[in-house]
Enzyme design. Structure first.
Site, PDB file in Angstrom:
ATOM      1  N   ARG A  63      39.149  -6.953 -31.791  1.00 53.71           N
ATOM      2  CA  ARG A  63      39.012  -6.306 -30.496  1.00 53.71           C
ATOM      3  C   ARG A  63      38.622  -4.838 -30.657  1.00 53.71           C
ATOM      4  O   ARG A  63      38.900  -4.213 -31.675  1.00 53.71           O
ATOM      5  CB  ARG A  63      40.323  -6.394 -29.710  1.00 53.71           C
ATOM      6  CG  ARG A  63      40.671  -7.791 -29.230  1.00 53.71           C
ATOM      7  CD  ARG A  63      41.955  -7.786 -28.410  1.00 53.71           C
ATOM      8  NE  ARG A  63      43.117  -7.396 -29.214  1.00 53.71           N
ATOM      9  CZ  ARG A  63      43.700  -6.216 -29.184  1.00 53.71           C
ATOM     10  NH1 ARG A  63      43.234  -5.267 -28.391  1.00 53.71           N
ATOM     11  NH2 ARG A  63      44.761  -5.954 -29.945  1.00 53.71           N
ATOM     12  N   LYS A 204      41.114 -12.192 -23.850  1.00 56.91           N
ATOM     13  CA  LYS A 204      42.061 -11.101 -23.629  1.00 56.91           C
ATOM     14  C   LYS A 204      41.737 -10.307 -22.365  1.00 56.91           C
ATOM     15  O   LYS A 204      42.647  -9.751 -21.739  1.00 56.91           O
ATOM     16  CB  LYS A 204      42.085 -10.173 -24.841  1.00 56.91           C
ATOM     17  CG  LYS A 204      42.765 -10.795 -26.062  1.00 56.91           C
ATOM     18  CD  LYS A 204      44.192 -11.268 -25.762  1.00 56.91           C
ATOM     19  CE  LYS A 204      44.903 -11.753 -27.008  1.00 56.91           C
ATOM     20  NZ  LYS A 204      46.250 -12.320 -26.706  1.00 56.91           N
ATOM     21  N   HIS A 223      52.925 -12.230 -23.103  1.00 59.20           N
ATOM     22  CA  HIS A 223      52.173 -12.414 -24.335  1.00 59.20           C
ATOM     23  C   HIS A 223      53.085 -13.156 -25.286  1.00 59.20           C
ATOM     24  O   HIS A 223      53.817 -12.563 -26.076  1.00 59.20           O
ATOM     25  CB  HIS A 223      51.761 -11.059 -24.913  1.00 59.20           C
ATOM     26  CG  HIS A 223      50.892 -11.171 -26.130  1.00 59.20           C
ATOM     27  ND1 HIS A 223      50.960 -10.282 -27.172  1.00 59.20           N
ATOM     28  CD2 HIS A 223      49.926 -12.062 -26.465  1.00 59.20           C
ATOM     29  CE1 HIS A 223      50.071 -10.622 -28.095  1.00 59.20           C
ATOM     30  NE2 HIS A 223      49.437 -11.693 -27.688  1.00 59.20           N
ATOM     31  N   SER A 241      49.734 -10.069 -32.450  1.00 59.03           N
ATOM     32  CA  SER A 241      48.945 -10.858 -33.386  1.00 59.03           C
ATOM     33  C   SER A 241      49.448 -10.657 -34.811  1.00 59.03           C
ATOM     34  O   SER A 241      49.699  -9.540 -35.247  1.00 59.03           O
ATOM     35  CB  SER A 241      47.477 -10.433 -33.293  1.00 59.03           C
ATOM     36  OG  SER A 241      46.704 -11.114 -34.234  1.00 59.03           O
ATOM     37  N   LYS A 245      53.534 -15.965 -33.829  1.00 60.46           N
ATOM     38  CA  LYS A 245      53.640 -16.731 -32.586  1.00 60.46           C
ATOM     39  C   LYS A 245      53.043 -18.126 -32.716  1.00 60.46           C
ATOM     40  O   LYS A 245      53.668 -19.122 -32.375  1.00 60.46           O
ATOM     41  CB  LYS A 245      52.936 -15.998 -31.430  1.00 60.46           C
ATOM     42  CG  LYS A 245      53.616 -14.770 -30.917  1.00 60.46           C
ATOM     43  CD  LYS A 245      53.116 -14.363 -29.550  1.00 60.46           C
ATOM     44  CE  LYS A 245      51.648 -14.530 -29.314  1.00 60.46           C
ATOM     45  NZ  LYS A 245      50.781 -13.788 -30.235  1.00 60.46           N
ATOM     46  N   THR A 246      51.813 -18.178 -33.211  1.00 57.27           N
ATOM     47  CA  THR A 246      51.129 -19.464 -33.316  1.00 57.27           C
ATOM     48  C   THR A 246      51.789 -20.357 -34.362  1.00 57.27           C
ATOM     49  O   THR A 246      52.079 -21.526 -34.118  1.00 57.27           O
ATOM     50  CB  THR A 246      49.648 -19.248 -33.662  1.00 57.27           C
ATOM     51  OG1 THR A 246      49.032 -18.492 -32.609  1.00 57.27           O
ATOM     52  CG2 THR A 246      48.928 -20.570 -33.801  1.00 57.27           C
ATOM     53  N   ASP A 260      49.876 -18.473 -26.916  1.00 60.29           N
ATOM     54  CA  ASP A 260      49.573 -17.039 -26.775  1.00 60.29           C
ATOM     55  C   ASP A 260      49.871 -16.419 -25.415  1.00 60.29           C
ATOM     56  O   ASP A 260      50.380 -15.314 -25.348  1.00 60.29           O
ATOM     57  CB  ASP A 260      48.100 -16.808 -27.107  1.00 60.29           C
ATOM     58  CG  ASP A 260      47.781 -15.349 -27.381  1.00 60.29           C
ATOM     59  OD1 ASP A 260      48.605 -14.669 -28.022  1.00 60.29           O
ATOM     60  OD2 ASP A 260      46.715 -14.879 -26.963  1.00 60.29           O
ATOM     61  N   ARG A 325      39.600 -16.428 -37.610  1.00 60.51           N
ATOM     62  CA  ARG A 325      40.177 -17.159 -36.487  1.00 60.51           C
ATOM     63  C   ARG A 325      39.655 -18.584 -36.382  1.00 60.51           C
ATOM     64  O   ARG A 325      38.531 -18.887 -36.787  1.00 60.51           O
ATOM     65  CB  ARG A 325      39.852 -16.426 -35.174  1.00 60.51           C
ATOM     66  CG  ARG A 325      40.476 -15.058 -35.041  1.00 60.51           C
ATOM     67  CD  ARG A 325      41.883 -15.151 -34.537  1.00 60.51           C
ATOM     68  NE  ARG A 325      42.512 -13.839 -34.401  1.00 60.51           N
ATOM     69  CZ  ARG A 325      43.659 -13.629 -33.781  1.00 60.51           C
ATOM     70  NH1 ARG A 325      44.309 -14.641 -33.233  1.00 60.51           N
ATOM     71  NH2 ARG A 325      44.173 -12.420 -33.711  1.00 60.51           N
TER      72      ARG A 325
END
Length: 533
Positions: A63, A204, A223, A241, A245-246, A260, A325
């Site tokens: 980003r 996002k 988030h 990130s 989380k994933t 997410d 990713r």
């Protein structure tokens, strides 16, 4: 979802005309197979041995937060938390760039995805994503919620994303900080993205939109990832990130709601997305089998190095970026639930990656402590997530997602506190960062141990163990946890240099206190639940 035989309708054409663009050809909601075929034909990417489409995003592999702007107008002037995260841009500059983009795409081939943000039909947002590259349309199709044939035929987009990779801004003319821009107009319900191929900007930007819209309706946007146990118990995992989380929500013993972005309404929890966008640097089949197996036909690999001879992905190669990713639909996760909704969560897990190696790996929080840590959002920015980040850097990201939260942190924390009280939710803080010393000295806490901590929290195993109070961080730390060596639970015991640990711990506690001073009009009980340097 089977694609309708024909998606170009008179209604759709009139909508495109009203939007003001005149492409030479437009494709709407193509199937993954068609989009992949076109991407390969146009040399946008290559097919790998997994069947996935591998693409490179060029200069921008993460980003560009400094290039994200929100239009400052009557709607937003007093409601946005303007500052280093939310940059204002005047309406005339937005309109100027929009008009230039419309002229730029005239006579070009474009791709459209019509769908939704939000699995809850009562609270979803109808969107339209317009791209100039087929692989980006594939990304949008896999990440957002796909419509049924009837929903597509009657689709009325409430928000539009115009993402044109090949269009560049001229900073000295357009008033942007660089040739890249992500512009959000909440009044005109339009997002403009240009000059970056990093597809995460699309998802996002819409996440930011939802985070602005939902609090007005009493819905808590988050988030976080979410999953459900066999008994129907919902759990949430907050974190930036790279904090897990994933990985930690992809539990073979639990059903996945999403990895997410979610909302928490009076009905329960619902996923904003229809897919997952997983980091895959050093992806291991044994440690993360669900993600590994989801990388197949229809999935998109961003910036993963592919062997030129074998066409096999090398997930251990970070030469292009550490922020590699994989984008794939939720259907690729065998344990995903449909629709992607769940009840009110019984457990919330805050995930952080402490690069200093001093925060306890596992601790239990009071409601006020949860609000304190939520507003603080301490973690370490990990390599590759943003341009310029080469090694972990300690940071405080409000709400565990400051780059995506347009409103003040207090707005979201208030909603969190209300939800915890109303539903008697238990909150844990789990550090997935370093142990035995800071980054460069210690090692990253084993994902095996992190999984064991999560399992203990979700199964109630932590309800029956003893706790010690950490006076410095003002949290309750369990003295034991199934599957985790007791010494790991006390970070000081993992350091060889105990004096160095004390100095680093006090440094972090002071960082928490100094950071929290920026918040005004915060209840004393929340401040008192914080660190005590």
């Amino acid at each position: 979802m089977t694609d309708p035989k024909s998606t170009i309708t008179t209604k759709f054409v009139s909508q495109i005309d009203a939007f003001g663009i005149k492409p030479s050809k437009i494709h709407r909601n193509l199937s993954p197979e068609n989009l992949v075929e076109m991407a390969v034909q146009k040399n946008e990417g290559i097919l790998t041995t997994t069947g996935s489409l591998a693409v490179k995003t060029g200069k921008y592999t993460g980003r560009s937060p400094d290039d994200r702007y929100i239009v400052d107008d009557d709607e937003t002037h007093d409601t946005i938390d303007w500052g280093k995260v939310n940059h204002p841009i005047p309406l005339d500059r937005f309109d100027k760039i929009f008009n230039k983009m419309k002229k730029f795409v005239e006579g070009k081939e474009l791709f459209v995805f019509d769908g939704f943000v939000g699995a809850d039909t009562e609270n979803r947002l109808a969107i339209r994503v317009i791209n100039d590259h087929s692989w980006q349309s594939l990304f949008a199709r896999q990440l957002f919620v796909r419509p049924s044939a009837a929903e597509l035929e009657n689709h009325e987009p409430e928000f539009t994303v115009l993402c044109i990779n090949d269009f560049e801004a001229i900073p000295e003319v357009d008033g942007t900080g660089s040739n890249v821009f992500i512009l959000i107009n909440l009044t005109k319900k339009l997002v403009l993205i240009g000059s970056t191929s990093y597809a995460g900007e699309m998802k996002k930007s819409m996440f930011s939109v939802m985070n602005y819209l939902l609090p007005k309706r009493g819905i808590f946007p988050m988030h976080c990832s979410a999953n459900i146990g066999k008994s129907g118990d919902t759990a949430l995992f907050f974190g930036l990130s790279g904090t897990g989380k994933t990985s930690l929500s992809a539990d073979p013993n639990r059903m996945l709601i999403g990895d997410d972005e979610h909302g928490w309404s009076d009905n329960g929890v619902f996923n904003f997305e229809g897919g997952c966008y997983a980091k895959c640097i050093n992806l291991n089949q044994e440690a993360e089998p669900q993600i590994w197996n989801a990388i197949r036909s229809g999935a998109v690999l961003e910036n993963v190095v592919i062997d030129k001879q074998t066409l096999k992905p090398n997930f251990d190669d970070g030469s292009l970026t550490e922020n590699t990713r994989a984008a794939y639909p939720l259907e690729y996760i065998p344990t995903a639930v449909f629709p992607s909704v769940g009840g009110h969560p019984k457990v919330i897990v805050f995930l952080t990656a402490d690069a200093l190696g001093v925060l306890p790996p596992l601790s239990k929080l009071t409601k006020e402590g949860a609000m304190y840590h939520f507003m603080s959002g301490y973690t370490s920015k990990l390599a590759g997530t943003e341009r310029g980040i080469k090694e972990p850097k300690a940071t405080f990201s409000e709400c565990f997602g400051a780059p995506f939260m347009p409103r003040p942190a207090e707005v979201y924390a208030k909603l969190l506190g209300e939800k915890i009280s109303n539903h008697k939710t238990v909150v844990y803080l789990i550090n997935t960062g370093w142990s035995g010393g800071p980054y460069g000295v210690g090692k990253r806490i084993s994902i095996k141990y992190s999984r064991a901590m999560v399992t203990a929290a979700l199964t109630g195993a932590l309800d029956i163990v003893k706790y010690r109070h950490d006076p410095l961080f003002n949290v309750d730390v369990p003295t034991e946890c199934p599957g985790v060596p007791s010494e790991v639970l006390d970070p000081k015991t993992t350091w060889q240099d105990k004096d160095a640990y004390e100095l680093s711990a006090k440094k972090l506690a002071q960082m928490f206190a100094d950071n929290f001073n920026k918040f005004k009009n915060v209840a004393p009980e929340i401040i008192n639940a914080g660190t005590k340097p």
